[in-house]
Write a protein that holds these residues in place. Structure first.
Motif, PDB file in Angstrom:
ATOM      1  N   PHE A  25       0.847  -1.185   0.000  1.00 61.22           N
ATOM      2  CA  PHE A  25       0.000   0.000   0.000  1.00 61.22           C
ATOM      3  C   PHE A  25       0.889   1.243   0.000  1.00 61.22           C
ATOM      4  O   PHE A  25       1.850   1.317   0.756  1.00 61.22           O
ATOM      5  N   LEU A  26       0.536   2.202  -0.831  1.00 65.29           N
ATOM      6  CA  LEU A  26       1.210   3.492  -0.836  1.00 65.29           C
ATOM      7  C   LEU A  26       0.199   4.514  -0.347  1.00 65.29           C
ATOM      8  O   LEU A  26      -0.784   4.809  -1.037  1.00 65.29           O
ATOM      9  N   TRP A  27       0.396   5.008   0.866  1.00 69.54           N
ATOM     10  CA  TRP A  27      -0.486   6.008   1.460  1.00 69.54           C
ATOM     11  C   TRP A  27       0.107   7.376   1.179  1.00 69.54           C
ATOM     12  O   TRP A  27       1.282   7.620   1.481  1.00 69.54           O
ATOM     13  N   CYS A  28      -0.692   8.258   0.605  1.00 67.75           N
ATOM     14  CA  CYS A  28      -0.224   9.614   0.280  1.00 67.75           C
ATOM     15  C   CYS A  28      -1.100  10.639   0.974  1.00 67.75           C
ATOM     16  O   CYS A  28      -2.332  10.604   0.855  1.00 67.75           O
ATOM     17  N   GLY A  29      -0.458  11.546   1.677  1.00 70.01           N
ATOM     18  CA  GLY A  29      -1.182  12.650   2.302  1.00 70.01           C
ATOM     19  C   GLY A  29      -1.722  13.595   1.238  1.00 70.01           C
ATOM     20  O   GLY A  29      -1.201  13.661   0.123  1.00 70.01           O
ATOM     21  N   THR A  30      -2.750  14.349   1.604  1.00 67.87           N
ATOM     22  CA  THR A  30      -3.397  15.236   0.640  1.00 67.87           C
ATOM     23  C   THR A  30      -2.510  16.390   0.189  1.00 67.87           C
ATOM     24  O   THR A  30      -2.774  16.999  -0.843  1.00 67.87           O
ATOM     25  N   LYS A  31      -1.463  16.688   0.937  1.00 68.89           N
ATOM     26  CA  LYS A  31      -0.569  17.791   0.563  1.00 68.89           C
ATOM     27  C   LYS A  31       0.760  17.313  -0.007  1.00 68.89           C
ATOM     28  O   LYS A  31       1.668  18.107  -0.221  1.00 68.89           O
ATOM     29  N   ALA A  32       0.881  16.003  -0.258  1.00 67.03           N
ATOM     30  CA  ALA A  32       2.112  15.478  -0.879  1.00 67.03           C
ATOM     31  C   ALA A  32       2.187  16.020  -2.312  1.00 67.03           C
ATOM     32  O   ALA A  32       1.175  16.109  -3.004  1.00 67.03           O
ATOM     33  N   LYS A  33       3.383  16.370  -2.737  1.00 67.30           N
ATOM     34  CA  LYS A  33       3.575  16.927  -4.080  1.00 67.30           C
ATOM     35  C   LYS A  33       3.385  15.843  -5.132  1.00 67.30           C
ATOM     36  O   LYS A  33       3.830  14.712  -4.953  1.00 67.30           O
ATOM     37  N   GLU A  34       2.749  16.204  -6.235  1.00 69.72           N
ATOM     38  CA  GLU A  34       2.470  15.253  -7.318  1.00 69.72           C
ATOM     39  C   GLU A  34       3.744  14.595  -7.840  1.00 69.72           C
ATOM     40  O   GLU A  34       3.772  13.391  -8.078  1.00 69.72           O
ATOM     41  N   GLN A  54       0.100  -7.045  -5.301  1.00 76.20           N
ATOM     42  CA  GLN A  54      -0.625  -5.864  -5.761  1.00 76.20           C
ATOM     43  C   GLN A  54      -0.088  -4.624  -5.083  1.00 76.20           C
ATOM     44  O   GLN A  54       0.239  -4.647  -3.897  1.00 76.20           O
ATOM     45  N   VAL A  55      -0.009  -3.528  -5.835  1.00 75.72           N
ATOM     46  CA  VAL A  55       0.360  -2.241  -5.289  1.00 75.72           C
ATOM     47  C   VAL A  55      -0.895  -1.358  -5.344  1.00 75.72           C
ATOM     48  O   VAL A  55      -1.458  -1.167  -6.421  1.00 75.72           O
ATOM     49  N   LEU A  56      -1.306  -0.889  -4.195  1.00 74.73           N
ATOM     50  CA  LEU A  56      -2.526  -0.082  -4.095  1.00 74.73           C
ATOM     51  C   LEU A  56      -2.178   1.295  -3.545  1.00 74.73           C
ATOM     52  O   LEU A  56      -1.525   1.409  -2.510  1.00 74.73           O
ATOM     53  N   SER A  57      -2.613   2.335  -4.236  1.00 66.04           N
ATOM     54  CA  SER A  57      -2.375   3.705  -3.818  1.00 66.04           C
ATOM     55  C   SER A  57      -3.606   4.228  -3.095  1.00 66.04           C
ATOM     56  O   SER A  57      -4.735   4.094  -3.596  1.00 66.04           O
ATOM     57  N   ILE A  58      -3.381   4.814  -1.933  1.00 71.01           N
ATOM     58  CA  ILE A  58      -4.480   5.322  -1.106  1.00 71.01           C
ATOM     59  C   ILE A  58      -4.173   6.770  -0.744  1.00 71.01           C
ATOM     60  O   ILE A  58      -3.060   7.087  -0.332  1.00 71.01           O
ATOM     61  N   THR A  59      -5.172   7.622  -0.885  1.00 68.96           N
ATOM     62  CA  THR A  59      -5.012   9.025  -0.526  1.00 68.96           C
ATOM     63  C   THR A  59      -5.617   9.269   0.853  1.00 68.96           C
ATOM     64  O   THR A  59      -6.675   8.715   1.178  1.00 68.96           O
ATOM     65  N   GLU A  60      -4.948  10.092   1.616  1.00 68.33           N
ATOM     66  CA  GLU A  60      -5.424  10.465   2.957  1.00 68.33           C
ATOM     67  C   GLU A  60      -6.906  10.839   2.907  1.00 68.33           C
ATOM     68  O   GLU A  60      -7.346  11.574   2.025  1.00 68.33           O
ATOM     69  N   GLY A  61      -7.665  10.290   3.838  1.00 63.46           N
ATOM     70  CA  GLY A  61      -9.090  10.599   3.931  1.00 63.46           C
ATOM     71  C   GLY A  61      -9.975   9.636   3.150  1.00 63.46           C
ATOM     72  O   GLY A  61     -11.198   9.668   3.294  1.00 63.46           O
ATOM     73  N   THR A  62      -9.371   8.772   2.316  1.00 66.85           N
ATOM     74  CA  THR A  62     -10.167   7.815   1.550  1.00 66.85           C
ATOM     75  C   THR A  62      -9.912   6.376   2.005  1.00 66.85           C
ATOM     76  O   THR A  62     -10.281   5.443   1.313  1.00 66.85           O
ATOM     77  N   GLU A  63      -9.247   6.233   3.135  1.00 66.65           N
ATOM     78  CA  GLU A  63      -8.913   4.913   3.645  1.00 66.65           C
ATOM     79  C   GLU A  63     -10.173   4.135   3.862  1.00 66.65           C
ATOM     80  O   GLU A  63     -10.349   3.029   3.683  1.00 66.65           O
TER      81      GLU A  63
END
Length: 120
Positions: A73-82, A111-120
């Motif tokens: 899982f790759l968790w990305c905060g909402t303010k992480a740079k693109e 599997q690699v799954l990308s998750i954005t903060e707040g959508t967990e």
């Protein structure tokens, strides 16, 4: 809100039925999940192991890779740079391929799954 264990038959019917959450194929006995914090302190994206962590460690500008045996899982905060998220995703994909080669007992493709903060 429906509390776990208080689901109605209609709830499960809407989801296509209830089932097993995980089995031996998904979780390896004795496995301890690994976590890595991506940083850009030096101007380059690096991934450093997180040995002890809590939810409060996950900041809106951070990115964390979790290795959960059959999934990464790759968790990305909402303010992480693109641009940093792109590098982190490429790193997560390469990591999954690498550990699959080291530990074929993981079976199949990780599997690699990308998750954005707040959508967990």
């Amino acid at each position: 809100m429906i509390h776990e264990g208080a689901e109605t038959p209609e709830f499960w019917s809407a989801l296509g039925g209830s089932g097993v959450f995980a089995d031996a194929k998904l979780i390896h006995p004795g496995w301890i999940a690994r976590a890595f914090l991506f940083t850009t302190k030096t101007g380059v994206v690096t991934a450093d192991p997180l040995w002890h962590y809590a939810q409060s460690d996950f900041k809106p500008d951070s990115m964390v890779l979790f290795d959960a045996w059959s999934n990464v899982f790759l968790w990305c905060g909402t303010k992480a740079k693109e641009k940093d998220k792109k590098v982190a995703l490429e790193t997560a994909l390469a990591y999954a391929k690498h550990v699959q080669g080291l530990e074929p007992s993981r079976g199949g493709n990780i599997q690699v799954l990308s998750i954005t903060e707040g959508t967990e």
